[in-house]
Scaffold this active site. Structure first.
Site, PDB file in Angstrom:
ATOM      1  N   GLY A  44       0.766  -1.253   0.000  1.00  0.00           N
ATOM      2  CA  GLY A  44       0.000   0.000   0.000  1.00  0.00           C
ATOM      3  C   GLY A  44       0.786   1.285   0.000  1.00  0.00           C
ATOM      4  O   GLY A  44       0.279   2.321  -0.431  1.00  0.00           O
ATOM      5  N   ASP A 103      -4.853   1.738  10.972  1.00  0.00           N
ATOM      6  CA  ASP A 103      -6.271   1.464  11.220  1.00  0.00           C
ATOM      7  C   ASP A 103      -6.404   0.992  12.674  1.00  0.00           C
ATOM      8  O   ASP A 103      -6.417   1.817  13.585  1.00  0.00           O
ATOM      9  CB  ASP A 103      -6.699   0.408  10.184  1.00  0.00           C
ATOM     10  CG  ASP A 103      -8.183   0.121  10.164  1.00  0.00           C
ATOM     11  OD1 ASP A 103      -8.975   1.055  10.330  1.00  0.00           O
ATOM     12  OD2 ASP A 103      -8.556  -1.050   9.967  1.00  0.00           O
TER      13      ASP A 103
HETATM   14  P1  IMP Z   1      -4.217  -2.282  11.014  1.00  0.00           P
HETATM   15  O1  IMP Z   1      -3.304  -3.370  11.457  1.00  0.00           O
HETATM   16  O2  IMP Z   1      -5.650  -2.563  11.374  1.00  0.00           O
HETATM   17  O3  IMP Z   1      -3.779  -0.902  11.473  1.00  0.00           O
HETATM   18  O4  IMP Z   1      -4.253  -2.330   9.440  1.00  0.00           O
HETATM   19  C1  IMP Z   1      -3.432  -1.608   8.675  1.00  0.00           C
HETATM   20  C2  IMP Z   1      -3.454  -2.150   7.267  1.00  0.00           C
HETATM   21  O5  IMP Z   1      -4.766  -2.587   6.868  1.00  0.00           O
HETATM   22  C3  IMP Z   1      -3.093  -1.023   6.303  1.00  0.00           C
HETATM   23  O6  IMP Z   1      -1.723  -0.992   6.081  1.00  0.00           O
HETATM   24  C4  IMP Z   1      -3.872  -1.405   5.082  1.00  0.00           C
HETATM   25  O7  IMP Z   1      -3.091  -2.283   4.293  1.00  0.00           O
HETATM   26  C5  IMP Z   1      -5.078  -2.144   5.585  1.00  0.00           C
HETATM   27  N1  IMP Z   1      -6.242  -1.244   5.652  1.00  0.00           N
HETATM   28  C6  IMP Z   1      -6.816  -0.705   6.744  1.00  0.00           C
HETATM   29  N2  IMP Z   1      -7.823   0.107   6.427  1.00  0.00           N
HETATM   30  C7  IMP Z   1      -7.899   0.096   5.068  1.00  0.00           C
HETATM   31  C8  IMP Z   1      -8.744   0.763   4.108  1.00  0.00           C
HETATM   32  O8  IMP Z   1      -9.639   1.573   4.427  1.00  0.00           O
HETATM   33  N3  IMP Z   1      -8.469   0.506   2.814  1.00  0.00           N
HETATM   34  C9  IMP Z   1      -7.500  -0.344   2.399  1.00  0.00           C
HETATM   35  N4  IMP Z   1      -6.679  -0.988   3.251  1.00  0.00           N
HETATM   36  C10 IMP Z   1      -6.891  -0.774   4.581  1.00  0.00           C
HETATM   37 MG    MG Z   2      -0.738  -1.961   4.463  1.00  0.00          MG
END
Ligand code: IMP
Ligand code: MG
Length: 176
Positions: A44, A103
């Protein structure tokens, strides 16, 4: 996809460009002369890091790391695995991690711990977008881009099921 759903722009390319410039200015001020190691999280962050480094005019190195969450598709477990590790040594380096979205924070919290064990001289985080309403573990973002609402976003390198990374704006779907 709901056939009534409309593609909406959350952050347009001009806003993104201005924010990347602002982040580059802050990073330049703090890292010029330190030969930092920028670590982009695949996939990403690849568009973001490509734009960012072209605004930095001092010596730096770029690495990528590929992480995967166990049980993808289910709820975030926080059990993250390094799929493709780093070639560069982290020990003694000024490390700046470049992420697309924080996130729940579980992915980045895991990565920061992983890197900390390798004894960098310093370790900081730059994230283009931040969804604080979803946070499950505290994460300090040293260079924050945008705060975004609790919507699923894509474009500017960020995917939705591997699609839409090519969109120049950051978008979301609005139900009709
Ligand atoms: P976390 O571990 O929940 O903080 O997730 C982070 C990862 O989830 C990010 O690096 C993204 O790859 C993916 N992610 C979280 N939210 C989104 C979104 O709204 N769109 C696309 N990918 C997301
Ligand atoms: Mg990511």
């Amino acid at each position: 996809m709901n056939s009534e759903a409309k593609l909406k722009i959350l952050l347009n390319r001009q806003e993104i460009e201005a924010t990347v410039k602002r982040l580059a200015a802050e990073i330049s001020q703090d890292y010029a002369g330190k030969q930092p190691l920028l670590i982009g999280i695949l996939k990403g962050s690849f568009v973001f890091i490509a734009d960012l480094i072209r605004l930095l005019d001092f010596p730096l190195e770029v690495e990528f790391i590929n992480l995967s969450s166990y049980g993808a598709g289910k709820e975030s477990s926080g059990r993250v695995r390094v799929v493709q590790g780093l070639r560069a040594k982290v020990r003694g380096r000024h490390v700046l991690v470049i992420e697309d979205i924080v996130d729940t924070g579980l992915t980045i919290a895991y990565l920061l711990e992983y890197l900390k064990k390798r004894k960098p001289a310093s370790l900081k985080l730059c994230a283009l977008t931040d969804k604080p309403s979803r946070r499950e573990v505290p994460v300090g973002i040293d260079y924050p881009g945008f705060t975004v609402p609790d919507k699923f976003i894509f474009g500017y390198g960020i995917d939705w099921n591997e699609k839409y990374r090519y969109l120049p704006d950051i978008c979301y779907l609005e139900d009709g």
